[in-house]
Scaffold this motif. Structure first.
Motif, PDB file in Angstrom:
ATOM      1  N   ALA A  82       0.819  -1.210   0.000  1.00 31.02           N
ATOM      2  CA  ALA A  82       0.000   0.000   0.000  1.00 31.02           C
ATOM      3  C   ALA A  82       0.854   1.262   0.000  1.00 31.02           C
ATOM      4  O   ALA A  82       0.421   2.315  -0.485  1.00 31.02           O
ATOM      5  N   ALA A  83       2.061   1.173   0.526  1.00 33.46           N
ATOM      6  CA  ALA A  83       2.946   2.343   0.596  1.00 33.46           C
ATOM      7  C   ALA A  83       3.592   2.662  -0.744  1.00 33.46           C
ATOM      8  O   ALA A  83       4.160   3.742  -0.907  1.00 33.46           O
ATOM      9  N   ALA A  88      -2.636   0.896  -6.693  1.00 32.75           N
ATOM     10  CA  ALA A  88      -3.849   1.705  -6.563  1.00 32.75           C
ATOM     11  C   ALA A  88      -4.820   1.102  -5.557  1.00 32.75           C
ATOM     12  O   ALA A  88      -5.494   1.825  -4.827  1.00 32.75           O
ATOM     13  N   TYR A  89      -4.906  -0.216  -5.521  1.00 33.84           N
ATOM     14  CA  TYR A  89      -5.789  -0.921  -4.588  1.00 33.84           C
ATOM     15  C   TYR A  89      -4.995  -2.010  -3.901  1.00 33.84           C
ATOM     16  O   TYR A  89      -4.262  -2.762  -4.562  1.00 33.84           O
ATOM     17  N   VAL A  90      -5.150  -2.116  -2.595  1.00 28.56           N
ATOM     18  CA  VAL A  90      -4.538  -3.201  -1.838  1.00 28.56           C
ATOM     19  C   VAL A  90      -5.556  -3.668  -0.809  1.00 28.56           C
ATOM     20  O   VAL A  90      -6.026  -2.877   0.016  1.00 28.56           O
ATOM     21  N   GLN A 102      -3.952  -4.109  -7.019  1.00 31.17           N
ATOM     22  CA  GLN A 102      -3.965  -3.562  -8.376  1.00 31.17           C
ATOM     23  C   GLN A 102      -2.718  -2.700  -8.533  1.00 31.17           C
ATOM     24  O   GLN A 102      -2.449  -1.825  -7.711  1.00 31.17           O
ATOM     25  N   THR A 103      -1.972  -2.954  -9.592  1.00 30.81           N
ATOM     26  CA  THR A 103      -0.736  -2.220  -9.812  1.00 30.81           C
ATOM     27  C   THR A 103      -0.601  -1.862 -11.293  1.00 30.81           C
ATOM     28  O   THR A 103      -1.373  -2.334 -12.132  1.00 30.81           O
ATOM     29  N   GLY A 329      -5.748   4.633  -4.962  1.00 30.33           N
ATOM     30  CA  GLY A 329      -4.542   5.392  -4.652  1.00 30.33           C
ATOM     31  C   GLY A 329      -4.576   6.125  -3.332  1.00 30.33           C
ATOM     32  O   GLY A 329      -3.606   6.798  -2.962  1.00 30.33           O
ATOM     33  N   THR A 330      -5.669   6.002  -2.580  1.00 35.77           N
ATOM     34  CA  THR A 330      -5.818   6.677  -1.297  1.00 35.77           C
ATOM     35  C   THR A 330      -5.711   5.658  -0.170  1.00 35.77           C
ATOM     36  O   THR A 330      -6.354   4.607  -0.215  1.00 35.77           O
ATOM     37  N   ARG A 331      -4.893   5.942   0.829  1.00 32.25           N
ATOM     38  CA  ARG A 331      -4.760   5.044   1.968  1.00 32.25           C
ATOM     39  C   ARG A 331      -5.992   5.101   2.848  1.00 32.25           C
ATOM     40  O   ARG A 331      -6.683   6.127   2.928  1.00 32.25           O
TER      41      ARG A 331
END
Length: 340
Positions: A82-83, A88-90, A102-103, A329-331
């Motif tokens: 996630a870092a 974009a999605y974890v 998703q990468t 893309g947002t934590r």
């Protein structure tokens, strides 16, 4: 979330840069109320709007990776993924034994992509990667699973001519939207860096705010922003913390579909209000759909009735999401979006 909050969010999902004035007309409240409620939703981590360059224009390819790792290493590995800027999605899925990520990969990776790093990670027991071949982007391809959806008249009012509004591609947090021919007009340029950085932080930032952040004139910001959005070089992603709206059962559906009916099946699934993403992918399961339902009972009903009604679907692997660490893309932390 009350009725006004839900109407505001539904307007944003249809048009992430719709003016507060236009949203107020649809929600039947004052413009000041819409502005105040929107800022409260953002501060509470319920909503995040970003405007981002389309990966296809950057020469990137989208992948989904299913990672199997030791149970005691799942959380640490998911947090490390996630870092990364190229994810974009974890999500931690399958009761904690699997990570779905998703990468994006491209010419800029130079050996450091997720796909190249994972095999060398001792905590990884195995992984499967599938490339996105085609995303289904029909007019209904956005998550709108509210019990009180906007009427056709309200949706039409939202999209009526609005002098305060810039052109936008709309959509929710998942990768989506068609790519028009932007080679000559709208493709991002190196000098767009300050503008793109500010829009990635706040996709609803106004011309005055953007001009101040970029050190540009307002006319330059307005013209360039309109150019990028109209050409489809930017997508406006509206990300939601779904549990804040009462939806607690997200899942990945990996479907095996008859090749000759793959397109029709993908289009049908993308039009469901529960669907957040639908794409044809490589691998034994050739269609990936992500859905978000209120409860596991609702997820069961969705799979057995809506998916089950599609004759071309031969097999479905339902992978429930235990919790998400990153979304569009947002934590996320404790079910809330963390602003950049």
């Amino acid at each position: 979330m009350d009725r006004t909050d839900r109407r505001i969010v539904q307007c944003l999902l249809r048009d992430g840069r719709a003016s507060f004035r236009r949203i107020a007309e649809v929600a039947e409240v004052s413009e000041q109320t819409v502005a105040r409620r929107y800022r409260a939703l953002v501060a509470d981590g319920a909503v995040h709007v970003r405007a981002l360059p389309r990966h296809a224009l950057l020469g990137d390819r989208t992948w989904f990776v299913r990672v199997r790792c030791r149970p005691d290493a799942t959380d640490a590995l998911a947090d490390a993924l996630a870092a990364r800027e190229d994810t974009a999605y974890v999500s931690v899925a399958s009761g904690g034994s699997e990570i779905v990520c998703q990468t994006h990969t491209g010419l800029r990776d130079q050996g450091g992509s997720v796909l190249q790093r994972l095999p060398r990670t001792a905590r990884v027991l195995g992984f499967d990667a599938c490339a996105v071949m085609h995303m289904y982007l029909g007019s209904g391809a956005k998550w709108l699973a509210f019990d009180d959806p906007l009427t056709d008249d309200q949706a039409a009012l939202l999209h009526a001519s609005d002098p305060q509004q810039h052109a936008t591609t709309g959509g929710n947090g998942d990768e989506g939207g068609g790519v028009q021919d932007v080679r000559n007009a709208g493709a991002p340029r190196e000098q767009d860096g300050p503008l793109l950085a500010e829009l990635a932080r706040d996709g609803r930032a106004g011309v005055v705010e953007l001009a101040r952040a970029c050190g540009w004139s307002k006319s330059r910001v307005s013209a360039r922003l309109e150019e990028l959005l109209t050409a489809g070089a930017l997508r406006v992603a509206v990300d939601l913390a779904y549990p804040r709206f009462g939806f607690h059962a997200p899942a990945y559906l990996w479907l095996t579909v008859a090749p000759g009916r793959l397109n029709a099946t993908g289009e049908a699934l993308s039009a469901h209000p529960e669907t957040t993403f639908a794409a044809a992918v490589t691998g034994s399961a050739n269609l990936l759909v992500t859905v978000t339902c209120r409860t596991m009972d609702d997820l069961y009903s969705y799979v057995t009735t809506k998916v089950g009604a599609l004759e071309a679907v031969h097999q479905v692997d339902v992978v429930p999401v235990l919790h998400r660490l990153k979304q569009a893309g947002t934590r996320l932390h404790d079910g809330r979006l963390i602003p950049i």
